[in-house]
Design a protein around this motif. Sequence first.
Motif, PDB file in Angstrom:
ATOM      1  N   ILE A 112       0.862  -1.168   0.000  1.00 41.50           N
ATOM      2  CA  ILE A 112       0.000   0.000   0.000  1.00 41.50           C
ATOM      3  C   ILE A 112       0.907   1.228   0.000  1.00 41.50           C
ATOM      4  O   ILE A 112       1.855   1.309   0.795  1.00 41.50           O
ATOM      5  N   THR A 113       0.640   2.156  -0.870  1.00 37.75           N
ATOM      6  CA  THR A 113       1.428   3.378  -0.905  1.00 37.75           C
ATOM      7  C   THR A 113       0.494   4.578  -0.836  1.00 37.75           C
ATOM      8  O   THR A 113      -0.617   4.551  -1.365  1.00 37.75           O
ATOM      9  N   ASP A 114       0.947   5.592  -0.141  1.00 38.99           N
ATOM     10  CA  ASP A 114       0.209   6.851  -0.029  1.00 38.99           C
ATOM     11  C   ASP A 114       1.174   7.996  -0.288  1.00 38.99           C
ATOM     12  O   ASP A 114       2.335   7.952   0.135  1.00 38.99           O
ATOM     13  N   LEU A 115       0.705   9.020  -0.917  1.00 36.05           N
ATOM     14  CA  LEU A 115       1.453  10.234  -1.116  1.00 36.05           C
ATOM     15  C   LEU A 115       0.843  11.274  -0.205  1.00 36.05           C
ATOM     16  O   LEU A 115      -0.358  11.524  -0.248  1.00 36.05           O
ATOM     17  N   MET A 116       1.669  11.862   0.679  1.00 40.25           N
ATOM     18  CA  MET A 116       1.156  12.852   1.641  1.00 40.25           C
ATOM     19  C   MET A 116       1.936  14.152   1.532  1.00 40.25           C
ATOM     20  O   MET A 116       3.139  14.129   1.253  1.00 40.25           O
ATOM     21  N   MET A 117       1.251  15.211   1.801  1.00 39.03           N
ATOM     22  CA  MET A 117       1.903  16.520   1.847  1.00 39.03           C
ATOM     23  C   MET A 117       1.850  16.986   3.297  1.00 39.03           C
ATOM     24  O   MET A 117       0.794  16.994   3.925  1.00 39.03           O
ATOM     25  N   ILE A 118       3.002  17.350   3.824  1.00 35.88           N
ATOM     26  CA  ILE A 118       3.089  17.796   5.214  1.00 35.88           C
ATOM     27  C   ILE A 118       3.456  19.275   5.204  1.00 35.88           C
ATOM     28  O   ILE A 118       4.528  19.665   4.731  1.00 35.88           O
ATOM     29  N   ASP A 119       2.556  20.119   5.689  1.00 37.02           N
ATOM     30  CA  ASP A 119       2.807  21.563   5.751  1.00 37.02           C
ATOM     31  C   ASP A 119       3.676  21.902   6.954  1.00 37.02           C
ATOM     32  O   ASP A 119       3.606  21.244   7.997  1.00 37.02           O
TER      33      ASP A 119
END
Length: 122
Positions: A112-119
């Motif tokens: 399982i892969t997820d792309l996340m953006m962390i501010d």
Amino acid sequence: GYRPFESLDGRTLYYKRADGDGPLLSRPTAGGEERKVIECVAGRAWAVAPEGLFYVDCSPSEAPTPQKDDVRHWDATTGQDRPFAGVDGASWAGLSASPDDHGVLYVCFTYITDLMMIDNFR
């Protein structure tokens, strides 16, 4: 030999020559000639069982695109080799036989892969 395992009665040593697909060999523990037991076993996908061996066949399939891997059971007493189950999604990092000779355990990975953006990451 690679990945050697004794039969449960201690009379036979089963092994492969190297990692990867290839033949499964045996030799009597009391000494004697090596013999080819199974023509082609997939990677590490074999296990000693009470009455013989469970393994995943890596011989070329007659079907152009096989849907499942063929888990087979080889009987050490009779030499009979029969299909046991069709399995999909296995990694064949290993195989284990149940003590009653009626089942196998195997590894099945789910990726399982997820792309996340962390501010404001520091």
